[in-house]
Write an enzyme that holds these catalytic residues in place. Structure first.
Site, mmCIF file in Angstrom:
data_model
loop_
_atom_site.group_PDB
_atom_site.id
_atom_site.type_symbol
_atom_site.label_atom_id
_atom_site.label_comp_id
_atom_site.label_asym_id
_atom_site.label_seq_id
_atom_site.Cartn_x
_atom_site.Cartn_y
_atom_site.Cartn_z
ATOM 1 N N LYS A 124 -9.559 -37.895 -24.321
ATOM 2 C CA LYS A 124 -8.358 -38.609 -24.291
ATOM 3 C C LYS A 124 -8.631 -40.114 -23.824
ATOM 4 O O LYS A 124 -8.243 -40.949 -24.596
ATOM 5 C CB LYS A 124 -7.422 -38.108 -23.149
ATOM 6 C CG LYS A 124 -6.849 -36.768 -23.672
ATOM 7 C CD LYS A 124 -7.428 -35.632 -23.412
ATOM 8 C CE LYS A 124 -6.617 -34.415 -24.128
ATOM 9 N NZ LYS A 124 -6.603 -33.113 -23.083
ATOM 10 N N ASP A 174 -7.755 -32.771 -11.827
ATOM 11 C CA ASP A 174 -8.037 -32.938 -13.288
ATOM 12 C C ASP A 174 -7.215 -34.004 -13.631
ATOM 13 O O ASP A 174 -6.110 -34.186 -13.878
ATOM 14 C CB ASP A 174 -7.292 -31.511 -14.059
ATOM 15 C CG ASP A 174 -7.420 -31.599 -15.626
ATOM 16 O OD1 ASP A 174 -8.163 -32.870 -15.951
ATOM 17 O OD2 ASP A 174 -7.036 -30.614 -16.038
ATOM 18 N N TRP A 210 -1.711 -27.091 -18.285
ATOM 19 C CA TRP A 210 -3.078 -27.030 -18.072
ATOM 20 C C TRP A 210 -3.246 -26.786 -16.581
ATOM 21 O O TRP A 210 -4.345 -26.108 -15.942
ATOM 22 C CB TRP A 210 -3.670 -28.658 -18.234
ATOM 23 C CG TRP A 210 -3.697 -28.817 -19.599
ATOM 24 C CD1 TRP A 210 -2.867 -30.081 -20.095
ATOM 25 C CD2 TRP A 210 -4.414 -28.375 -20.725
ATOM 26 N NE1 TRP A 210 -3.303 -29.853 -21.602
ATOM 27 C CE2 TRP A 210 -4.357 -29.092 -21.979
ATOM 28 C CE3 TRP A 210 -5.608 -27.283 -20.857
ATOM 29 C CZ2 TRP A 210 -4.964 -28.678 -22.839
ATOM 30 C CZ3 TRP A 210 -6.072 -27.094 -21.808
ATOM 31 C CH2 TRP A 210 -5.699 -27.682 -23.008
HETATM 32 C C1 LIG Z 1 -6.814 -31.752 -22.783
HETATM 33 C C2 LIG Z 1 -6.946 -31.371 -21.469
HETATM 34 C C3 LIG Z 1 -7.665 -30.311 -20.692
HETATM 35 C C4 LIG Z 1 -8.633 -29.594 -21.687
HETATM 36 O O1 LIG Z 1 -9.659 -30.145 -22.027
HETATM 37 P P1 LIG Z 1 -10.778 -29.234 -22.973
HETATM 38 O O2 LIG Z 1 -11.894 -30.503 -22.953
HETATM 39 O O3 LIG Z 1 -10.349 -28.951 -24.176
HETATM 40 O O4 LIG Z 1 -11.459 -28.231 -22.193
HETATM 41 C C5 LIG Z 1 -7.486 -30.161 -19.489
HETATM 42 N N1 LIG Z 1 -6.572 -30.528 -18.657
HETATM 43 C C6 LIG Z 1 -5.959 -31.665 -19.300
HETATM 44 C C7 LIG Z 1 -5.058 -32.331 -18.190
HETATM 45 C C8 LIG Z 1 -5.857 -31.997 -20.684
HETATM 46 O O5 LIG Z 1 -5.018 -32.920 -20.923
#
Ligand SMILES: *Cc1c(COP(=O)(O)O)cnc(C)c1O
Length: 370
Positions: free
Chosen positions: A199, A175, A104
């Site tokens: 999540k 993030d 990511w």
């Molecule tokens: C799942 C995830 C993403 C991607 O998220 P989307 O909503 O599919 O764009 C980005 N960063 C992390 C750390 C993730 O776990």
């Protein structure tokens, strides 16, 4: 748990709290005695106004978010934030620093490079992302516009235990998609925090953004209107029709977290769950945890047997036993148990009990395969 449902260890979209789903079932039919279901309400009406305001307030209460931060409910997933952050903050002739700890982070870097220069202040690529860089491995560029990190690496199962030190005055952008509100967070350490909801916070497609006021107006004004933080902040995330159901569900999840003891309560619950699993892995003669002890994620626990065939057998038998979503990400292999906030402790206990049975049945085969 209802017998109609199985244990879901999927990485995302992931399990939601049972009380939230039960309430949502009612509110989808008729919310607050309005005679209208939550998805059918005008986003400009009183009932939805209250839903949005309550979601924001519950979010603020959980993390003690100061008044000089905006709370935004956006769309486009965490992935659109990979773009919006550099679009708004990274001029062509400047550099942003990225701490690269997994897939990511690499995707975030890729987007930033479309807008300006990127310096990788640390990268775990050489150690196959099995650990978080130590403080003395981080080398910042002379004057980054911001530093970006991924607090929890969903795919490799590593997690920063504390925020890294950043050069003074440089905003830290995080993030936090896969560990948001899984533990206390000091919002004042960050300029901007974003998290895809699927999540720990709600349904996919909805994104929580927490942004410090002085950054809101930083972006160029010739960006698409929807992609400027100033638009979303000025319109309280209601510039266009928002993901009303997503905002409602995030609000309900925030209230659930509050009722479960807030972020301290979540941290305790998550540490206890992860301990059951890691303790077993550390004892097991068949399964091994995949990452350095100090870098272990409390959200995504990665492990393997050492044999690809046994891994596949494990995933297939686990699925038959009602333990779903344990196959590791295609770029990491092995197994991964995602045990986010809403994953109940009994799901983790059921997983360990299954692993014990599997180990007993397969140990001779494992020894032969090595
Ligand atoms: C799942 C995830 C993403 C991607 O998220 P989307 O909503 O599919 O764009 C980005 N960063 C992390 C750390 C993730 O776990």
């Amino acid at each position: 748990m209802s017998s109609e449902r199985i244990h879901n260890f999927g990485a995302g979209p992931a399990v939601l709290p049972e009380p939230v789903l039960r309430q949502a079932q009612k509110d989808i039919w008729n919310i607050a005695e309005s005679g209208i279901g939550v998805m059918e309400l005008s986003h400009r009406g009183k009932v939805f106004d209250r839903i949005r305001d309550e979601a924001e307030q519950a979010c603020r209460d959980l993390a003690g978010i100061p008044d000089d931060y905006r709370v935004l409910f956006l769309q486009g997933g965490a992935s659109l934030q990979f773009s919006m952050v550099p679009m708004n903050f990274l001029p062509r002739d400047r550099t942003a620093d990225y701490l690269v700890t997994g897939v990511w982070s690499e995707k975030a870097v890729k987007e930033a490079k479309l807008f300006g220069a990127v310096h990788e202040a640390a990268s775990g690529a050489a150690s196959k992302f099995t650990r978080i860089p130590a403080a003395n491995e981080i080398r910042y560029s002379p004057s980054p516009v911001y530093v970006h990190l991924t607090t929890n690496n969903t795919i490799y199962g590593t997690q920063w235990k504390t925020e890294p030190a950043v050069p003074s005055g440089v905003p830290l952008v995080a993030d936090t998609s896969s560990d948001m509100f899984s533990r206390p967070i000091d919002v004042t350490s960050y300029g901007l925090i974003y998290a895809g909801a699927q999540k720990n916070l709600g349904p996919s497609g909805a994104v929580l953004v927490i942004i410090r006021d002085d950054l809101v107006d930083n972006g160029p004004k010739n960006l698409p209107t929807m992609l400027q933080y100033r638009t979303q902040a000025a319109e309280k995330s209601l510039y266009n029709t928002p993901n009303t159901l997503g905002i409602y569900l995030m609000g309900e999840v925030f209230k659930w977290i509050k009722a479960e003891g807030g972020l301290a309560g979540m941290a305790q619950r998550n540490a206890a769950k992860a301990k059951v699993l890691y303790d077993f892995l550390d004892e097991s003669a068949l399964f091994q945890a995949q990452v350095d002890r100090d870098s272990r994620s409390l959200m995504n626990v990665c492990f393997r047997t050492g044999s690809d065939e046994l891994d596949a057998k494990f995933v297939s038998e686990a699925t038959k036993a009602g333990l779903e979503g344990l196959k590791g990400h295609r770029s990491a292999g092995g197994m991964r148990a995602s045990i986010y906030n809403a994953c109940p402790p009994e799901a983790v206990r059921a997983l360990v009990a299954f692993m014990q049975r599997f180990e007993a049945a397969n140990r001779p085969a494992a020894a032969a395969a090595r």
